[in-house]
Structures are given as structure tokens and as C-alpha cells.
Design a protein around this motif. Structure first.
Motif, short mmCIF file in Angstrom:
data_model
loop_
_atom_site.label_atom_id
_atom_site.label_comp_id
_atom_site.label_asym_id
_atom_site.label_seq_id
_atom_site.Cartn_x
_atom_site.Cartn_y
_atom_site.Cartn_z
N LYS A 1 -8.08 6.93 -3.80
CA LYS A 1 -7.25 6.01 -3.01
C LYS A 1 -8.07 4.80 -2.57
N VAL B 1 -3.98 4.77 -7.53
CA VAL B 1 -2.92 5.50 -6.82
C VAL B 1 -2.49 6.73 -7.62
N GLU C 1 0.84 -1.19 0.00
CA GLU C 1 0.00 0.00 0.00
C GLU C 1 0.88 1.24 0.00
#
Length: 124
Positions: free
Chosen positions: A67, A72, A30
Motif C-alpha cells: 500500500k 493497490v 486513495e
């Protein structure tokens, strides 16, 4: 030793002539994308000159939405725009707030001087 452990110890490493193959699995971690939502909320409430704080807040929310979806690149784009708008809102807000205070002080000083002149001249 247990019988199986003894057999493994006696056999040793595998004696295969084929090269050993490995598999690498890349797990995308992440990535941290700051959405600047707290800063945008502060600018919306306190430094909202020219509505820049509100627009920055809207871009921060869009960044957070991107997000959550997993986009991203889109989240970074919206976050960058929100950061730029927050910087402009903060700088403009500080300058205009200080300018307003200075202007207010000068106006009050001038009004006070005029009131003293009127009082010293007997009303005229």
C-alpha cells in the motif's frame, strides 16, 4: 460598477460558433485497503495456534508495504490472505482454547474422584 465589469456585462456570453470543449482530469483517489495488522497482532499474541497468527501478521505487513508503494492490487491480495488466516487463527484458537479448558476440567474431576476413592478405602 467598475468599467471592466460593465464591459463584460454588456458583451454577454461569448458568441463563438465552435463547440465548447471540456477537459476532465481523473485524479485517482486513495482507495482504502484494510491491512488487518491489529487483528493479526492480537492473533499472534493470544491465538497463535499452529503459528497462523504470526503468518497472518507477516501478510498484513506485506499488505501495508504494498500500500505504501502504491500497488493497490498487491495490497488487496495480501490483505485478503491475512484476513483469511486471521479468521482461521481466531476460530481454531477459540475451539482449541475451549477444548483445552474442557479437557482440563474433566482431568481434574477424575483426579478428584480418584483421590476421594483412595481416601475412603483407607489408602488402598
Amino acid at each position: 460598477m467598475i468599467k471592466e465589469e460593465h464591459e463584460v456585462a454588456v458583451l454577454g456570453a461569448p458568441q463563438s460558433q465552435a463547440p465548447m470543449t471540456t477537459t476532465v482530469i481523473n485524479i485517482p483517489r486513495e482507495t482504502f485497503v484494510p491491512d488487518h495488522i491489529v487483528w493479526s497482532l492480537f492473533n499472534t499474541i493470544f491465538m497463535n495456534w499452529c503459528c497462523l497468527g504470526f503468518v497472518a501478521f507477516a501478510y498484513s505487513v506485506k499488505s501495508r508495504d504494498r500500500k505504501m508503494v502504491g500497488d493497490v492490487v498487491g495490497a488487496q491480495s495480501y490483505a485478503s490472505t491475512a484476513k483469511c488466516l486471521n479468521i482461521w487463527a481466531l476460530v481454531l484458537g477459540i475451539f482449541l482454547t475451549i477444548g483445552s479448558i474442557v479437557l482440563l476440567v474433566f482431568v481434574y474431576l477424575k483426579a478428584y474422584q480418584m483421590a476421594l476413592q483412595v481416601a475412603n478405602n483407607g489408602g488402598y
